[in-house]
Motif scaffolding. Structure first.
Motif, mmCIF file in Angstrom:
data_model
loop_
_atom_site.group_PDB
_atom_site.id
_atom_site.type_symbol
_atom_site.label_atom_id
_atom_site.label_comp_id
_atom_site.label_asym_id
_atom_site.label_seq_id
_atom_site.Cartn_x
_atom_site.Cartn_y
_atom_site.Cartn_z
ATOM 1 N N ASP A 33 1.178 -1.550 0.177
ATOM 2 C CA ASP A 33 0.087 0.074 0.050
ATOM 3 C C ASP A 33 0.869 1.036 -0.253
ATOM 4 O O ASP A 33 1.595 1.417 0.419
ATOM 5 C CB ASP A 33 -1.038 0.008 1.663
ATOM 6 N N LYS A 46 -3.499 3.895 -2.049
ATOM 7 C CA LYS A 46 -3.924 3.047 -2.559
ATOM 8 C C LYS A 46 -3.014 1.584 -2.556
ATOM 9 O O LYS A 46 -2.212 0.998 -1.791
ATOM 10 C CB LYS A 46 -2.455 3.279 -4.093
ATOM 11 N N GLU A 47 -4.780 0.956 -2.460
ATOM 12 C CA GLU A 47 -4.409 -0.350 -1.493
ATOM 13 C C GLU A 47 -3.552 -1.571 -2.225
ATOM 14 O O GLU A 47 -4.233 -1.705 -3.577
ATOM 15 C CB GLU A 47 -5.693 -1.168 -0.964
ATOM 16 N N ALA A 54 -8.601 -7.654 -5.093
ATOM 17 C CA ALA A 54 -9.075 -6.428 -3.526
ATOM 18 C C ALA A 54 -7.995 -5.288 -3.775
ATOM 19 O O ALA A 54 -8.542 -4.111 -2.930
ATOM 20 C CB ALA A 54 -8.831 -7.382 -2.827
ATOM 21 N N TRP A 55 -7.347 -5.059 -4.893
ATOM 22 C CA TRP A 55 -7.109 -3.661 -4.922
ATOM 23 C C TRP A 55 -7.993 -2.675 -5.058
ATOM 24 O O TRP A 55 -8.815 -2.696 -5.781
ATOM 25 C CB TRP A 55 -6.080 -3.298 -6.311
ATOM 26 N N PHE A 56 -7.824 -1.119 -4.802
ATOM 27 C CA PHE A 56 -8.968 -0.817 -4.691
ATOM 28 C C PHE A 56 -8.240 0.508 -4.159
ATOM 29 O O PHE A 56 -6.677 1.303 -3.935
ATOM 30 C CB PHE A 56 -9.260 -0.238 -3.418
ATOM 31 N N ASP A 57 -8.375 2.100 -4.580
ATOM 32 C CA ASP A 57 -7.857 3.070 -4.519
ATOM 33 C C ASP A 57 -8.909 4.558 -3.806
ATOM 34 O O ASP A 57 -10.093 4.420 -4.609
ATOM 35 C CB ASP A 57 -7.209 3.521 -5.565
ATOM 36 N N PHE A 58 -8.930 4.862 -2.735
ATOM 37 C CA PHE A 58 -9.254 6.140 -2.838
ATOM 38 C C PHE A 58 -9.092 7.515 -2.494
ATOM 39 O O PHE A 58 -7.351 7.601 -1.671
ATOM 40 C CB PHE A 58 -10.416 5.698 -1.841
ATOM 41 N N ASN A 75 -16.665 7.681 1.063
ATOM 42 C CA ASN A 75 -16.928 5.902 0.514
ATOM 43 C C ASN A 75 -18.829 5.907 -0.248
ATOM 44 O O ASN A 75 -19.491 6.378 1.065
ATOM 45 C CB ASN A 75 -16.660 5.030 1.309
ATOM 46 N N TYR A 77 -20.615 3.539 -1.842
ATOM 47 C CA TYR A 77 -21.260 2.222 -2.448
ATOM 48 C C TYR A 77 -22.651 1.708 -2.014
ATOM 49 O O TYR A 77 -24.101 2.587 -1.741
ATOM 50 C CB TYR A 77 -20.290 0.959 -1.436
ATOM 51 N N TRP A 209 -11.017 1.328 8.625
ATOM 52 C CA TRP A 209 -11.372 0.715 7.029
ATOM 53 C C TRP A 209 -9.790 -0.659 7.286
ATOM 54 O O TRP A 209 -9.575 -0.877 6.266
ATOM 55 C CB TRP A 209 -11.046 1.783 6.156
#
Length: 219
Positions: A33, A46-47, A54-58, A75, A77, A209
């Motif tokens: 990360d 950046k996860e 399971a990669w994810f950016d926020f 977030n 959803y 999180w």
């Protein structure tokens, strides 16, 4: 002289954001990360765990207070449209009961269910839910092990349009309750992540999180 001392004291206690601006990477063998703190008060996280699925950016805004940094992001959803609840039994029977209900717990009638084994050579079974939203199948007469499962799939309405879903069921499951939410809501949540600053290392102290107490070194 007093004015100079007061000015120096103020400068000492004002955090120097220039020292923390930059990119940091988590100290963890299982993921890579990164956190980028930008000079305009924004950040990008950046996860990058061991599974690319399971990669994810926020991103969002960050602020510093003394030796503490807080990340703020929003977030958004959508609620899940289906929920599967399996009932496991130590001594399962030779049949499985599948019940479909709406979000307000009303039975869903006349929906065709496909009951399918993993072995493609064995023919799938089909049945429609009755007035109670229930359809019952006799389980497949095959050898099961810890990884051997059967599959349940069907079509349903989602916001007026047809959608499909599938799930797995183990041998020791005798009943599956499926809740269909035809009109899932959009959820907005505001999250904070608090870090402590030690030299050029960030330590995550509080997060709803991310894993807490992880260290991030400046690159």
């Amino acid at each position: 002289m007093r004015t100079i001392l007061v000015t120096l004291m103020i400068l000492i206690f004002i955090p120097n954001t220039e020292n923390v601006i930059g990119t940091y990477q988590i100290v963890d063998e299982l993921n890579e990360d990164t956190l980028e703190l930008n000079s305009n008060g924004t950040f990008t996280y950046k996860e990058r765990g061991d599974s690319c699925w399971a990669w994810f950016d926020f991103s969002g805004n960050w602020q510093q207070e003394k030796n503490s940094i807080t990340l703020n992001h929003t977030n958004i959803y959508t609620e899940s449209s289906t929920d599967f609840q399996n009932e496991f039994y130590e001594k399962p029977t030779d049949s499985i009961k599948i019940q479909l209900v709406s979000a307000d717990k009303k039975p869903l009638e006349n929906i065709e269910i496909k009951y399918k084994p993993r072995n493609y050579k064995i023919e799938s079974k089909y049945g429609k839910t009755n007035s109670n939203g229930i359809v019952t199948f006799k389980k497949f007469d095959i050898e099961y092990d810890d990884d051997d499962v059967t599959h349940i799939s069907f079509n349903y309405l989602l916001k007026g349009k047809e959608a499909s879903v599938s799930s797995s069921s183990y041998r020791n499951v005798d009943k599956v309750l499926v809740t269909i939410n035809e009109f899932p809501k959009e959820i907005t949540e505001h999250l904070e992540h608090k870090f402590e600053v030690e030299n050029e290392v960030l330590i995550l102290k509080q997060s709803e999180w991310l894993p807490e107490n992880k260290k991030y070194k400046k690159l």
